[in-house]
Design a protein around this motif. Structure first.
Motif, short mmCIF file in Angstrom:
data_model
loop_
_atom_site.label_atom_id
_atom_site.label_comp_id
_atom_site.label_asym_id
_atom_site.label_seq_id
_atom_site.Cartn_x
_atom_site.Cartn_y
_atom_site.Cartn_z
N UNK A 124 70.27 43.20 64.57
CA UNK A 124 70.14 42.16 63.54
C UNK A 124 70.79 40.88 64.05
N UNK A 125 69.98 39.91 64.41
CA UNK A 125 70.44 38.65 65.00
C UNK A 125 71.13 38.87 66.35
N UNK A 126 70.88 39.98 67.01
CA UNK A 126 71.52 40.24 68.30
C UNK A 126 70.85 39.45 69.42
N UNK A 127 69.52 39.48 69.46
CA UNK A 127 68.79 38.91 70.59
C UNK A 127 68.85 37.38 70.64
N UNK A 128 69.13 36.76 69.50
CA UNK A 128 69.13 35.29 69.43
C UNK A 128 70.17 34.69 70.37
N UNK A 129 71.18 35.48 70.74
CA UNK A 129 72.26 34.94 71.57
C UNK A 129 72.09 35.25 73.06
N UNK A 130 71.00 35.89 73.45
CA UNK A 130 70.78 36.18 74.88
C UNK A 130 70.81 34.88 75.68
N UNK A 164 75.02 44.31 66.48
CA UNK A 164 75.49 43.02 65.96
C UNK A 164 75.77 43.16 64.48
N UNK A 165 76.58 44.16 64.15
CA UNK A 165 76.81 44.54 62.75
C UNK A 165 77.72 43.59 62.01
N UNK A 166 78.40 42.67 62.71
CA UNK A 166 79.33 41.79 62.03
C UNK A 166 80.42 42.58 61.33
N UNK A 167 80.64 42.29 60.08
CA UNK A 167 81.67 42.98 59.31
C UNK A 167 81.12 44.19 58.56
N UNK A 168 79.92 44.61 58.94
CA UNK A 168 79.38 45.86 58.42
C UNK A 168 78.58 45.75 57.14
N UNK A 169 78.13 44.54 56.79
CA UNK A 169 77.40 44.36 55.53
C UNK A 169 76.18 45.26 55.46
N UNK A 170 75.33 45.21 56.48
CA UNK A 170 74.12 46.04 56.46
C UNK A 170 74.44 47.50 56.77
N UNK A 171 75.46 47.74 57.58
CA UNK A 171 75.85 49.13 57.84
C UNK A 171 76.14 49.86 56.53
N UNK A 172 76.84 49.18 55.64
CA UNK A 172 77.17 49.80 54.35
C UNK A 172 75.93 50.00 53.49
N UNK A 173 75.00 49.07 53.55
CA UNK A 173 73.74 49.24 52.82
C UNK A 173 72.99 50.45 53.37
N UNK A 174 72.93 50.57 54.69
CA UNK A 174 72.22 51.70 55.30
C UNK A 174 72.83 53.04 54.87
N UNK A 197 61.62 57.43 67.35
CA UNK A 197 62.52 56.55 66.62
C UNK A 197 61.97 55.14 66.49
N UNK A 198 62.54 54.38 65.55
CA UNK A 198 62.03 53.06 65.20
C UNK A 198 63.07 51.98 65.47
N UNK A 199 62.66 50.93 66.19
CA UNK A 199 63.49 49.74 66.31
C UNK A 199 63.08 48.75 65.24
N UNK A 200 64.05 48.21 64.52
CA UNK A 200 63.82 47.19 63.51
C UNK A 200 64.68 46.00 63.88
N UNK A 201 64.06 44.95 64.40
CA UNK A 201 64.80 43.83 64.98
C UNK A 201 64.57 42.54 64.20
N UNK A 202 65.67 41.96 63.72
CA UNK A 202 65.61 40.65 63.08
C UNK A 202 65.92 39.62 64.15
#
Length: 253
Positions: free
Chosen positions: A117-123, A53-63, A144-149
């Motif tokens: 990131x905000x993916x599960x909220x829409x289930x 749920x990367x959207x326009x890549x805001x956090x992808x670029x931070x990572x 590996x680590x899951x980090x879920x917002x």
């Protein structure tokens, strides 16, 4: 990519805001979201991370700027992915983006970190919530680590009246089973708004454990300028005490 009617509605809402979606990341509430999320992200130098749920890549670029060797971003909405790809073309960082529904996420690799990131909220229901978590977990390498917002299971709906000073408004709607339906509006122009759910307590932990993850933890909320937690005074105090999100981490054994 074929979507369900439920996910078509989600896609349509995000499609309408794709061109200005990054603007919401400059609102005050988003600084708390960012501090909280990044508190759970491990050292990324040389690591791989899947941004779900990367959207326009805001956090992808931070990572990527935090040192990740491989960053893959996926989002249900093609127009969001198109914007992310355009930004990548203009300012290349080596990030790959694709249009993928988290509810049908295939195994794209074995990642050190998977960050929904905000993916599960829409289930659409509990079964799909568990499916999303399981599919994210399947993309983790051992250790590996899951980090879920996720949405905050302990949200106090009355105290959300403080949110407009931080740049957003959340309006409770009818309940749908055990989920609280909400509508979120961000204080930017043009308009950005979408629907989602507050899920009941225990939902995320149960889904992570069912997916075979261990060491499931909920991390404390953070705010800019605070190394850990937040005092009961200051500008961000009301928001940090009752945010719309909660951060969970879990490990794949």
């Amino acid at each position: 990519m074929q979507k369900s009617v439920h996910h078509d509605r989600i896609s349509e809402q995000y499609q309408a805001s794709s061109s200005q979606y990054d603007n919401v990341k400059n609102l005050p509430y988003a600084f708390v979201e960012r501090e909280t999320l990044l508190s759970g992200i491990p050292e990324l130098t040389g690591k791989s991370i899947l941004d779900v749920a990367c959207g326009t890549g805001f956090y992808s670029r931070i990572f990527k700027r935090l040192g990740a060797e491989q960053v893959v971003g996926v989002d249900i909405e093609q127009s969001m992915v198109d914007v992310a790809r355009q930004i990548e073309a203009e300012r290349p960082l080596g990030i790959t983006y694709d249009a993928v529904d988290a509810a049908a996420l295939p195994v794209l690799g074995a990642f050190d970190v998977v960050a929904p990131i905000w993916a599960f909220v829409h289930a659409k229901d509990a079964a799909e919530y568990h499916e999303m978590v399981a599919r994210c977990a399947a993309n983790l390498k051992p250790g590996g680590l899951m980090v879920a917002l996720c949405s905050n299971p302990d949200i106090d709906l009355e105290r959300m009246a403080a949110y407009p000073r931080y740049g957003l408004s959340i309006t409770p709607k009818d309940k749908h089973g055990d989920r609280q339906v909400i509508h979120i509006e961000m204080d930017v122009e043009p308009h950005v708004g979408f629907d989602g759910f507050f899920w009941p307590a225990g939902t995320t932990e149960a889904a992570m454990e069912k997916a075979g993850l261990v060491d499931v933890r909920r991390l404390p909320n953070r705010a800019p300028g605070h190394d850990i937690g937040m005092s009961d005074k200051g500008y961000y105090a009301d928001f940090v005490a009752n945010p719309p999100f909660a951060l969970y981490t879990a490990v794949k054994p």
